[in-house]
Scaffold this motif. Structure first.
Motif, PDB file in Angstrom:
ATOM      1  N   SER A  33       1.999  -3.798   5.105  1.00  0.00           N
ATOM      2  CA  SER A  33       1.908  -2.353   5.343  1.00  0.00           C
ATOM      3  C   SER A  33       3.019  -1.895   6.291  1.00  0.00           C
ATOM      4  O   SER A  33       3.693  -0.881   6.037  1.00  0.00           O
ATOM      5  N   TYR A  34       3.206  -2.632   7.381  1.00  0.00           N
ATOM      6  CA  TYR A  34       4.244  -2.249   8.345  1.00  0.00           C
ATOM      7  C   TYR A  34       5.639  -2.381   7.737  1.00  0.00           C
ATOM      8  O   TYR A  34       6.515  -1.540   7.969  1.00  0.00           O
ATOM      9  N   ARG A  35       5.864  -3.431   6.959  1.00  0.00           N
ATOM     10  CA  ARG A  35       7.180  -3.603   6.342  1.00  0.00           C
ATOM     11  C   ARG A  35       7.433  -2.502   5.312  1.00  0.00           C
ATOM     12  O   ARG A  35       8.560  -1.989   5.195  1.00  0.00           O
ATOM     13  N   ALA A  36       6.399  -2.136   4.568  1.00  0.00           N
ATOM     14  CA  ALA A  36       6.555  -1.037   3.605  1.00  0.00           C
ATOM     15  C   ALA A  36       6.888   0.270   4.324  1.00  0.00           C
ATOM     16  O   ALA A  36       7.754   1.038   3.880  1.00  0.00           O
ATOM     17  N   LEU A  37       6.205   0.527   5.453  1.00  0.00           N
ATOM     18  CA  LEU A  37       6.521   1.728   6.222  1.00  0.00           C
ATOM     19  C   LEU A  37       7.960   1.693   6.718  1.00  0.00           C
ATOM     20  O   LEU A  37       8.667   2.705   6.695  1.00  0.00           O
ATOM     21  N   ALA A  38       8.429   0.505   7.156  1.00  0.00           N
ATOM     22  CA  ALA A  38       9.801   0.378   7.652  1.00  0.00           C
ATOM     23  C   ALA A  38      10.818   0.593   6.533  1.00  0.00           C
ATOM     24  O   ALA A  38      11.947   1.043   6.787  1.00  0.00           O
ATOM     25  N   ASP A  42       5.468   5.953   2.123  1.00  0.00           N
ATOM     26  CA  ASP A  42       4.509   6.875   2.720  1.00  0.00           C
ATOM     27  C   ASP A  42       3.099   6.318   2.532  1.00  0.00           C
ATOM     28  O   ASP A  42       2.925   5.193   2.033  1.00  0.00           O
ATOM     29  N   GLU A  43       2.070   7.110   2.931  1.00  0.00           N
ATOM     30  CA  GLU A  43       0.695   6.608   2.848  1.00  0.00           C
ATOM     31  C   GLU A  43       0.299   6.271   1.408  1.00  0.00           C
ATOM     32  O   GLU A  43      -0.386   5.272   1.153  1.00  0.00           O
ATOM     33  N   THR A  44       0.738   7.075   0.442  1.00  0.00           N
ATOM     34  CA  THR A  44       0.399   6.811  -0.955  1.00  0.00           C
ATOM     35  C   THR A  44       1.031   5.512  -1.440  1.00  0.00           C
ATOM     36  O   THR A  44       0.378   4.712  -2.139  1.00  0.00           O
ATOM     37  N   ALA A  45       2.286   5.268  -1.079  1.00  0.00           N
ATOM     38  CA  ALA A  45       2.958   4.033  -1.488  1.00  0.00           C
ATOM     39  C   ALA A  45       2.290   2.817  -0.872  1.00  0.00           C
ATOM     40  O   ALA A  45       2.166   1.757  -1.519  1.00  0.00           O
ATOM     41  N   VAL A  46       1.839   2.933   0.381  1.00  0.00           N
ATOM     42  CA  VAL A  46       1.112   1.824   1.013  1.00  0.00           C
ATOM     43  C   VAL A  46      -0.164   1.531   0.219  1.00  0.00           C
ATOM     44  O   VAL A  46      -0.518   0.359  -0.024  1.00  0.00           O
ATOM     45  N   GLY A  47      -0.864   2.573  -0.220  1.00  0.00           N
ATOM     46  CA  GLY A  47      -2.060   2.369  -1.019  1.00  0.00           C
ATOM     47  C   GLY A  47      -1.776   1.690  -2.341  1.00  0.00           C
ATOM     48  O   GLY A  47      -2.527   0.816  -2.777  1.00  0.00           O
ATOM     49  N   VAL A  48      -0.667   2.042  -2.990  1.00  0.00           N
ATOM     50  CA  VAL A  48      -0.305   1.415  -4.264  1.00  0.00           C
ATOM     51  C   VAL A  48       0.019  -0.065  -4.059  1.00  0.00           C
ATOM     52  O   VAL A  48      -0.438  -0.929  -4.819  1.00  0.00           O
ATOM     53  N   ILE A  49       0.816  -0.381  -3.042  1.00  0.00           N
ATOM     54  CA  ILE A  49       1.171  -1.781  -2.776  1.00  0.00           C
ATOM     55  C   ILE A  49      -0.076  -2.588  -2.442  1.00  0.00           C
ATOM     56  O   ILE A  49      -0.241  -3.733  -2.884  1.00  0.00           O
ATOM     57  N   THR A  50      -0.982  -1.995  -1.675  1.00  0.00           N
ATOM     58  CA  THR A  50      -2.233  -2.677  -1.354  1.00  0.00           C
ATOM     59  C   THR A  50      -3.060  -2.924  -2.619  1.00  0.00           C
ATOM     60  O   THR A  50      -3.685  -3.977  -2.779  1.00  0.00           O
ATOM     61  N   GLY A  51      -3.055  -1.967  -3.547  1.00  0.00           N
ATOM     62  CA  GLY A  51      -3.813  -2.129  -4.780  1.00  0.00           C
ATOM     63  C   GLY A  51      -3.241  -3.184  -5.701  1.00  0.00           C
ATOM     64  O   GLY A  51      -3.987  -3.886  -6.392  1.00  0.00           O
ATOM     65  N   VAL A  52      -1.908  -3.356  -5.726  1.00  0.00           N
ATOM     66  CA  VAL A  52      -1.279  -4.365  -6.581  1.00  0.00           C
ATOM     67  C   VAL A  52      -1.743  -5.766  -6.196  1.00  0.00           C
ATOM     68  O   VAL A  52      -1.849  -6.659  -7.048  1.00  0.00           O
ATOM     69  N   TYR A  53      -2.057  -5.963  -4.924  1.00  0.00           N
ATOM     70  CA  TYR A  53      -2.597  -7.243  -4.450  1.00  0.00           C
ATOM     71  C   TYR A  53      -3.793  -7.682  -5.307  1.00  0.00           C
ATOM     72  O   TYR A  53      -3.992  -8.874  -5.543  1.00  0.00           O
ATOM     73  N   ALA A  54      -4.575  -6.724  -5.765  1.00  0.00           N
ATOM     74  CA  ALA A  54      -5.774  -7.037  -6.537  1.00  0.00           C
ATOM     75  C   ALA A  54      -5.591  -6.888  -8.038  1.00  0.00           C
ATOM     76  O   ALA A  54      -6.466  -7.287  -8.798  1.00  0.00           O
ATOM     77  N   LEU A  55      -4.468  -6.342  -8.494  1.00  0.00           N
ATOM     78  CA  LEU A  55      -4.330  -5.995  -9.910  1.00  0.00           C
ATOM     79  C   LEU A  55      -4.207  -7.232 -10.801  1.00  0.00           C
ATOM     80  O   LEU A  55      -4.926  -7.369 -11.799  1.00  0.00           O
ATOM     81  N   ASP A 234     -11.092  -4.397   3.452  1.00  0.00           N
ATOM     82  CA  ASP A 234      -9.712  -4.354   2.976  1.00  0.00           C
ATOM     83  C   ASP A 234      -8.997  -3.085   3.431  1.00  0.00           C
ATOM     84  O   ASP A 234      -7.866  -3.145   3.938  1.00  0.00           O
ATOM     85  N   ILE A 235      -9.641  -1.949   3.258  1.00  0.00           N
ATOM     86  CA  ILE A 235      -9.010  -0.694   3.654  1.00  0.00           C
ATOM     87  C   ILE A 235      -8.906  -0.596   5.168  1.00  0.00           C
ATOM     88  O   ILE A 235      -7.939  -0.057   5.712  1.00  0.00           O
ATOM     89  N   LEU A 236      -9.884  -1.167   5.858  1.00  0.00           N
ATOM     90  CA  LEU A 236      -9.797  -1.212   7.318  1.00  0.00           C
ATOM     91  C   LEU A 236      -8.547  -1.974   7.753  1.00  0.00           C
ATOM     92  O   LEU A 236      -7.807  -1.547   8.651  1.00  0.00           O
ATOM     93  N   THR A 237      -8.286  -3.120   7.100  1.00  0.00           N
ATOM     94  CA  THR A 237      -7.110  -3.915   7.442  1.00  0.00           C
ATOM     95  C   THR A 237      -5.815  -3.187   7.089  1.00  0.00           C
ATOM     96  O   THR A 237      -4.846  -3.221   7.854  1.00  0.00           O
ATOM     97  N   ALA A 238      -5.804  -2.509   5.940  1.00  0.00           N
ATOM     98  CA  ALA A 238      -4.566  -1.878   5.486  1.00  0.00           C
ATOM     99  C   ALA A 238      -4.302  -0.537   6.148  1.00  0.00           C
ATOM    100  O   ALA A 238      -3.141  -0.178   6.384  1.00  0.00           O
ATOM    101  N   TYR A 239      -5.368   0.224   6.459  1.00  0.00           N
ATOM    102  CA  TYR A 239      -5.175   1.597   6.911  1.00  0.00           C
ATOM    103  C   TYR A 239      -5.385   1.808   8.401  1.00  0.00           C
ATOM    104  O   TYR A 239      -5.019   2.868   8.926  1.00  0.00           O
TER     105      TYR A 239
END
Length: 428
Positions: A33-38, A42-55, A234-239
């Protein structure tokens, strides 16, 4: 009925292995999450990357469960550790958001392989009356990893002087090294003759249909409760890092808060047995899901750090109940020759939640701010409390257990009755 395996050294080694693997994933998730922000996400992109983990795991969970029902579990653990190690390392080396999403998916596939194999070992090597305890102890490994991983990420990642991209990459490489340490305990986790459930050879019977497993009383309820609790974790860890950024809370503090949540989960699982004796499975699941719903919604408020720490500690304790009890519920409800498949279906539900919940959380955060995902989690956990309340699984389990005991008693008394019956027949 499966007999307990003498000694519990296998369970200790499994907990140790799970601790390393989960620590790697728990360090890597906020680091991603931090690397994606760097890298400009944005918040939506972080959510997409987090979701791919499970896809990616969604496509292979049930076939892996089928394979495990008919074979050994340890190879899946080895494959899982290798994929976690590679996914963490390559995420740290990636320099674009699509590449990070891809390697996050590899990491998620590795975690799925590991967890299916590990949970199947616990189901096979535990007697029915040991499963709540053994699954509770097994998930202590996950909690230990969730305790150490975020703290390590918080200690390594710095936002000063534009160093977030470099330090988050370092955290991902360290997480790969932690995953590699799991190899040290991958030995003698199952008996070499363990081919089917309980370590007994399987016949050539047909497969139980997936829909048949899902229709079994208790399986779907256990899957939904597990999905809700894992989505909250999961969302607690990511958000929480995103909330920290919005409220100017340092990454090191966020890491300590996530570790506090994990420590409370460990405490919960250490006292699981007395809580079950006091309340029973249905009441315990209902109360903890309802309390977790209120606490998740509270995170949406602008709390001071000390209040946020208190909320996360109680939330961690409540979330510690759902995972081990949902495992036991699914295993005991499923047919004997489809337990690994049922566990894989439970994990499929978890991954569906990990795809849908972060995507929904990302959309909510983009529209209503970083705290909105926690309100959505509160609603989901209220639904879980309702499902738990309407699913009196203990009663079903007691009926099944009573029927088994009556059948065993009848079988034991049969030899005593037969001579008398024969004498009565001759007399008539």
């Amino acid at each position: 009925m499966n007999a307990p395996t003498p000694g519990r050294g296998w369970l200790l080694r499994l907990v140790l292995t799970f601790s390393f693997a989960q620590a790697a994933v728990s360090m890597a998730r906020p680091a991603v999450s931090y690397r994606a922000l760097a890298l400009g996400a944005d918040e939506t992109a972080v959510g997409v990357i987090t979701g791919v983990y499970a896809l990616l795991p969604l496509l292979v969970a049930v076939p892996l469960g089928r394979r495990t029902d008919h074979g050994r579990c340890t190879p899946l653990l080895a494959v899982g550790v290798a994929l976690i190690t590679g996914g963490c390392a390559l995420s740290g080396l990636a320099s674009s958001l699509p590449a990070m999403a891809a390697w996050s998916g590899v990491m998620g596939l590795g975690h799925l392989c590991f967890v299916i194999g590990a949970q199947s070992i616990v189901a096979r090597r535990s007697a029915p009356d040991e499963r709540d305890r053994n699954f509770g102890h097994f998930t202590i490994g996950a909690s230990l990893g969730q305790l150490l991983g975020p703290a390590g990420a918080g200690a390594l990642i710095s936002e000063h002087d534009g160093a977030m991209a470099r330090t988050s990459a370092t955290a991902l490489l360290v997480s790969a090294a932690a995953a590699a340490c799991a190899w040290t305990a991958l030995w003698r986790l199952e008996r070499r003759d363990a081919v089917g459930q309980g370590g007994t050879p399987r016949g050539d019977g047909g497969r139980v249909p997936v829909l048949g497993i899902l229709r079994t009383r208790g399986v779907t309820a256990g899957i939904f409760i597990s999905l809700s609790v894992l989505s909250a974790t999961d969302i607690l860890t990511a958000y929480l890092p995103v909330v920290g950024e919005a409220h100017h809370i340092a990454p090191a503090t966020i890491g300590l808060l996530l570790s506090l949540r994990a420590a409370a989960t460990i405490a919960c699982r250490l006292v699981m047995t007395p809580m079950l004796r006091l309340l029973g499975r249905t009441a315990l699941l209902t109360l903890t899901c309802a309390a977790a719903a209120v606490l998740c919604a509270a995170i949406a408020a602008p709390l001071p750090v000390w209040a946020l720490a208190l909320v996360l500690a109680v939330l961690g304790f409540c979330l510690g109940v759902g995972q081990p009890l949902s495992m036991t519920t699914v295993v005991q409800a499923a047919p004997d020759d489809a337990r690994s498949t049922a566990l894989a279906l439970r994990l499929t539900g978890n991954r569906l939640g990990q795809v849908a919940a972060p995507a929904g959380a990302g959309l909510a955060a983009g529209v209503a701010g970083a705290a909105a995902p926690f309100v959505l989690l509160g609603v989901l956990l209220v639904g879980s409390a309702a499902v738990a309340l309407r699913s009196p699984r203990e009663a079903g389990g007691a009926r099944r257990g009573g029927a088994s005991r009556r059948a065993a008693a009848t079988a034991a008394e049969a030899p005593k009755r037969r001579p008398a019956e024969r004498r009565s027949a001759r007399g008539s």
